[in-house]
Design a protein around this motif. Structure first.
Motif: not given
Length: 305
Positions: A46-53
């Protein structure tokens, strides 16, 4: 500024019910931490792809379990919500930027690398956008389906300020459309904020079926906010009257001091009883329990015929 919203009436409680007084959790709300390195791998992706959960932003109690199984509920449209809901830990305020154009592709990439067969996409509420973010949901669903072939589930805001935008989300043909009722009518605006509309929440579920009757509809409620037994059953009846297929019932847990307090902890056997009653009402599938959340084990529910 910190705030605490009062419960507007004393609830009817079964004899022997545990009530929140000291802040200590009852024994059934204590669980072991999963022993798996996969939770770190999911977090790093998630951090690598800049995504939020929503798992992370809403402080979900199931986050470690889901991450350890290399799954997550993606949260699009940023991490700042325009609604001041009294139960939710997601940061509230004025979103700083427009939706990221490349986010659908990053969601699809994460779903592919995690090997997901069912992808759940939710969002913050974006009342600042003319369509409430509906087109962004549309693009995310299409990107995931094209890249992975996975089934998709959207867990959307209410689009109450742009009701026609709902059609754009359904145009993407998600397998499941989810919008949480959260609580009973008497507590609705105290829990969900002054812009919420119980009648529209119900009507929206019916509108989904008008746009595409093949889309399964799903909703959920948090228990322990002060709802009474009778009004809870009335709310479930309202959902069935409006064609809702799937139901989730879980325990509300206070994410911090400035949020609504827990009025009672509902014991597991009462969740089991409510699940049986809901099935008798006609819900196709019901998930009920202290740790149940709207996207918890969502694939199992989506695969129900």
């Amino acid at each position: 500024m910190a705030f605490r919203l009062p419960v507007v009436a004393e609830p009817e409680m079964p004899e022997g019910t545990s009530v929140s007084a000291t802040g200590r959790l009852p024994r059934w709300l204590k669980r072991p931490i999963p022993k798996s390195n996969s939770n770190h791998l999911t977090d790093q992706l998630m951090d690598e792809l800049g995504l939020e959960t929503v798992c992370e932003n809403a402080k979900c109690p199931n986050r470690m379990e889901c991450y350890s199984q290399q799954t997550a509920t993606f949260m699009i449209l940023g991490n700042v919500c325009t609604r001041p809901c009294g139960f939710c830990a997601v940061h509230r305020g004025r979103p700083p930027q427009a939706p990221a154009e490349d986010e659908p592709g990053r969601i699809a990439e994460a779903a592919a690398r995690l090997g997901l067969k069912h992808v759940v996409i939710t969002s913050v509420t974006r009342d600042d956008l003319p369509d409430g973010g509906a087109d962004h949901f549309y693009r995310c669903v299409l990107a995931v389906r094209e890249r992975t072939g996975a089934t998709t589930e959207v867990l959307t805001p209410d689009f109450v300020q742009c009701k026609d935008a709902l059609a754009r989300v359904i145009e993407a043909r998600p397998d499941v459309f989810n919008h949480n009722m959260e609580t009973v009518p008497r507590l609705y605006r105290r829990v969900r904020g002054p812009k919420s509309d119980y009648a529209w929440t119900l009507q929206m579920m019916r509108e989904v079926k008008k746009y595409d009757e093949s889309v399964k509809t799903k909703s959920g409620l948090m228990l322990g906010l002060g709802e009474e037994r009778g009004e809870l059953l009335d709310a479930l009846a309202d959902l069935r009257e409006h064609g809702v297929d799937f139901l989730t019932l879980g325990q509300y847990l206070q994410p911090g001091e400035k949020y609504l307090p827990v009025v009672r902890y509902v014991p597991p056997e009462e969740f089991d009883e409510l699940a049986d009653l809901a099935k008798e009402m006609g819900f196709i599938k019901v998930a009920a329990g202290p740790f149940v959340r709207s996207s918890y084990h969502a694939r199992d529910m989506a695969e129900t015929t």
